[in-house]
Design a protein around this motif. Sequence first.
Motif, PDB file in Angstrom:
ATOM      1  N   GLU A   1      59.242  44.366  13.610  1.00  0.00           N
ATOM      2  CA  GLU A   1      59.018  45.141  12.388  1.00  0.00           C
ATOM      3  C   GLU A   1      57.535  45.103  12.015  1.00  0.00           C
ATOM      4  O   GLU A   1      56.939  46.113  11.662  1.00  0.00           O
ATOM      5  N   LYS A   2      56.926  43.944  12.143  1.00  0.00           N
ATOM      6  CA  LYS A   2      55.504  43.789  11.829  1.00  0.00           C
ATOM      7  C   LYS A   2      54.614  44.150  13.027  1.00  0.00           C
ATOM      8  O   LYS A   2      53.492  44.629  12.862  1.00  0.00           O
ATOM      9  N   PHE A   3      55.123  43.916  14.235  1.00  0.00           N
ATOM     10  CA  PHE A   3      54.348  44.158  15.464  1.00  0.00           C
ATOM     11  C   PHE A   3      55.146  45.075  16.393  1.00  0.00           C
ATOM     12  O   PHE A   3      55.745  44.616  17.365  1.00  0.00           O
ATOM     13  N   PRO A   4      55.186  46.382  16.114  1.00  0.00           N
ATOM     14  CA  PRO A   4      56.035  47.295  16.883  1.00  0.00           C
ATOM     15  C   PRO A   4      55.545  47.597  18.303  1.00  0.00           C
ATOM     16  O   PRO A   4      56.293  48.165  19.101  1.00  0.00           O
ATOM     17  N   THR A   5      54.307  47.219  18.616  1.00  0.00           N
ATOM     18  CA  THR A   5      53.798  47.476  19.963  1.00  0.00           C
ATOM     19  C   THR A   5      53.129  46.224  20.527  1.00  0.00           C
ATOM     20  O   THR A   5      52.708  45.334  19.792  1.00  0.00           O
ATOM     21  N   ALA A   6      53.071  46.186  21.837  1.00  0.00           N
ATOM     22  CA  ALA A   6      52.278  45.203  22.571  1.00  0.00           C
ATOM     23  C   ALA A   6      51.312  46.001  23.432  1.00  0.00           C
ATOM     24  O   ALA A   6      51.563  47.174  23.731  1.00  0.00           O
ATOM     25  N   LYS A   7      50.219  45.381  23.842  1.00  0.00           N
ATOM     26  CA  LYS A   7      49.184  46.122  24.574  1.00  0.00           C
ATOM     27  C   LYS A   7      48.690  45.290  25.756  1.00  0.00           C
ATOM     28  O   LYS A   7      48.546  44.074  25.644  1.00  0.00           O
ATOM     29  N   LEU A   8      48.426  45.963  26.867  1.00  0.00           N
ATOM     30  CA  LEU A   8      47.844  45.342  28.059  1.00  0.00           C
ATOM     31  C   LEU A   8      46.638  46.174  28.472  1.00  0.00           C
ATOM     32  O   LEU A   8      46.765  47.389  28.669  1.00  0.00           O
ATOM     33  N   VAL A   9      45.468  45.528  28.570  1.00  0.00           N
ATOM     34  CA  VAL A   9      44.231  46.228  28.937  1.00  0.00           C
ATOM     35  C   VAL A   9      43.582  45.493  30.105  1.00  0.00           C
ATOM     36  O   VAL A   9      43.260  44.304  29.996  1.00  0.00           O
ATOM     37  N   PHE A  10      43.413  46.192  31.230  1.00  0.00           N
ATOM     38  CA  PHE A  10      42.773  45.597  32.400  1.00  0.00           C
ATOM     39  C   PHE A  10      41.323  45.243  32.073  1.00  0.00           C
ATOM     40  O   PHE A  10      40.608  46.045  31.477  1.00  0.00           O
ATOM     41  N   LYS A  11      40.896  44.045  32.478  1.00  0.00           N
ATOM     42  CA  LYS A  11      39.520  43.609  32.260  1.00  0.00           C
ATOM     43  C   LYS A  11      38.759  43.479  33.579  1.00  0.00           C
ATOM     44  O   LYS A  11      37.630  43.934  33.684  1.00  0.00           O
ATOM     45  N   THR A  12      39.338  42.795  34.559  1.00  0.00           N
ATOM     46  CA  THR A  12      38.702  42.685  35.871  1.00  0.00           C
ATOM     47  C   THR A  12      39.725  43.013  36.942  1.00  0.00           C
ATOM     48  O   THR A  12      40.908  42.688  36.816  1.00  0.00           O
ATOM     49  N   ILE A  13      39.246  43.662  38.001  1.00  0.00           N
ATOM     50  CA  ILE A  13      40.109  44.077  39.103  1.00  0.00           C
ATOM     51  C   ILE A  13      39.381  43.769  40.400  1.00  0.00           C
ATOM     52  O   ILE A  13      38.208  44.114  40.563  1.00  0.00           O
ATOM     53  N   SER A  14      40.089  43.106  41.319  1.00  0.00           N
ATOM     54  CA  SER A  14      39.490  42.866  42.638  1.00  0.00           C
ATOM     55  C   SER A  14      40.511  43.198  43.715  1.00  0.00           C
ATOM     56  O   SER A  14      41.710  42.957  43.550  1.00  0.00           O
ATOM     57  N   ALA A  15      40.019  43.780  44.794  1.00  0.00           N
ATOM     58  CA  ALA A  15      40.899  44.134  45.908  1.00  0.00           C
ATOM     59  C   ALA A  15      41.382  42.864  46.599  1.00  0.00           C
ATOM     60  O   ALA A  15      40.603  41.955  46.866  1.00  0.00           O
ATOM     61  N   LYS A  16      42.676  42.796  46.854  1.00  0.00           N
ATOM     62  CA  LYS A  16      43.267  41.653  47.534  1.00  0.00           C
ATOM     63  C   LYS A  16      43.653  42.022  48.961  1.00  0.00           C
ATOM     64  O   LYS A  16      43.511  41.236  49.882  1.00  0.00           O
ATOM     65  N   ALA A  17      44.171  43.225  49.127  1.00  0.00           N
ATOM     66  CA  ALA A  17      44.566  43.769  50.424  1.00  0.00           C
ATOM     67  C   ALA A  17      44.587  45.286  50.260  1.00  0.00           C
ATOM     68  O   ALA A  17      44.293  45.799  49.174  1.00  0.00           O
ATOM     69  N   THR A  18      44.946  46.005  51.296  1.00  0.00           N
ATOM     70  CA  THR A  18      45.026  47.450  51.188  1.00  0.00           C
ATOM     71  C   THR A  18      46.047  47.819  50.120  1.00  0.00           C
ATOM     72  O   THR A  18      47.213  47.424  50.211  1.00  0.00           O
ATOM     73  N   ASP A  19      45.600  48.528  49.094  1.00  0.00           N
ATOM     74  CA  ASP A  19      46.434  48.987  47.979  1.00  0.00           C
ATOM     75  C   ASP A  19      47.073  47.856  47.173  1.00  0.00           C
ATOM     76  O   ASP A  19      48.072  48.059  46.482  1.00  0.00           O
ATOM     77  N   VAL A  20      46.507  46.659  47.244  1.00  0.00           N
ATOM     78  CA  VAL A  20      46.946  45.531  46.412  1.00  0.00           C
ATOM     79  C   VAL A  20      45.717  44.979  45.703  1.00  0.00           C
ATOM     80  O   VAL A  20      44.707  44.691  46.338  1.00  0.00           O
ATOM     81  N   TYR A  21      45.835  44.827  44.395  1.00  0.00           N
ATOM     82  CA  TYR A  21      44.722  44.367  43.576  1.00  0.00           C
ATOM     83  C   TYR A  21      45.147  43.177  42.730  1.00  0.00           C
ATOM     84  O   TYR A  21      46.291  43.092  42.304  1.00  0.00           O
ATOM     85  N   THR A  22      44.210  42.271  42.485  1.00  0.00           N
ATOM     86  CA  THR A  22      44.424  41.191  41.526  1.00  0.00           C
ATOM     87  C   THR A  22      43.750  41.617  40.233  1.00  0.00           C
ATOM     88  O   THR A  22      42.568  41.960  40.223  1.00  0.00           O
ATOM     89  N   VAL A  23      44.533  41.614  39.150  1.00  0.00           N
ATOM     90  CA  VAL A  23      44.064  42.094  37.853  1.00  0.00           C
ATOM     91  C   VAL A  23      44.103  40.947  36.849  1.00  0.00           C
ATOM     92  O   VAL A  23      45.075  40.205  36.785  1.00  0.00           O
ATOM     93  N   THR A  24      43.041  40.809  36.088  1.00  0.00           N
ATOM     94  CA  THR A  24      43.068  39.977  34.897  1.00  0.00           C
ATOM     95  C   THR A  24      42.985  40.941  33.725  1.00  0.00           C
ATOM     96  O   THR A  24      42.107  41.812  33.689  1.00  0.00           O
ATOM     97  N   ALA A  25      43.937  40.792  32.812  1.00  0.00           N
ATOM     98  CA  ALA A  25      44.047  41.731  31.699  1.00  0.00           C
ATOM     99  C   ALA A  25      44.206  40.966  30.398  1.00  0.00           C
ATOM    100  O   ALA A  25      44.608  39.804  30.383  1.00  0.00           O
TER     101      ALA A  25
END
Length: 188
Positions: free
Chosen positions: A101-125
């Motif tokens: 009721e007080k917090f109707p949404t949550a949010k995720l925002v990518f901050k850093t992205i690094s390639a781990k393998a082909t089409d696989v990324y490690t994300v810190t958000a």
Amino acid sequence: MKNLKTIAIALFVAVASISVNAQTKKIDVKASTIKWVGKKVTGEHSGTVNFKDGALVFKAKKLTGGSFTVDMTSLTSTDLTGEYQGKLNGHLKSADFFGTEKFPTAKLVFKTISAKATDVYTVTADLTIKGITKPVTFDIALSGNSATTAFKVDRTKYDIKYNSGNFFENLGDKTISDDFELTVAIKF
């Protein structure tokens, strides 16, 4: 003055080239899914929560950004039905858990992205739940116009301490795990 004009032109060209090369792909909120699992000593509960909006950003076909908003009011259990489902849903939406009721949404925002393998990324958000923002790290795999990831979130970092064995003693079989699991499938 000449240097200022040169710098201004250079900045304009740089920004223009970045925006031309970057491609933002909005997610299909109806086709994208977020499944959750919360565990306790005596078992577990599972369910879903819906995206409100979101997008992934690509540059030269490489993932370079992303942000998502989750509609926390859509939080529902799928392992129960009827009265028990209603009770659990109500409790999860209460101040004991997500306070939707007080917090109707949550949010995720990518901050850093690094390639781990082909089409696989490690994300810190940055993940924001109940107005509290903390970093999370996960791997995301891309395939065509879809992406998938799975990761755990420590609910206590977002002031969700209900029946946590790390904050309350003598809970016995009422203890609920601090981590909940998310499995995400995104279509864009």
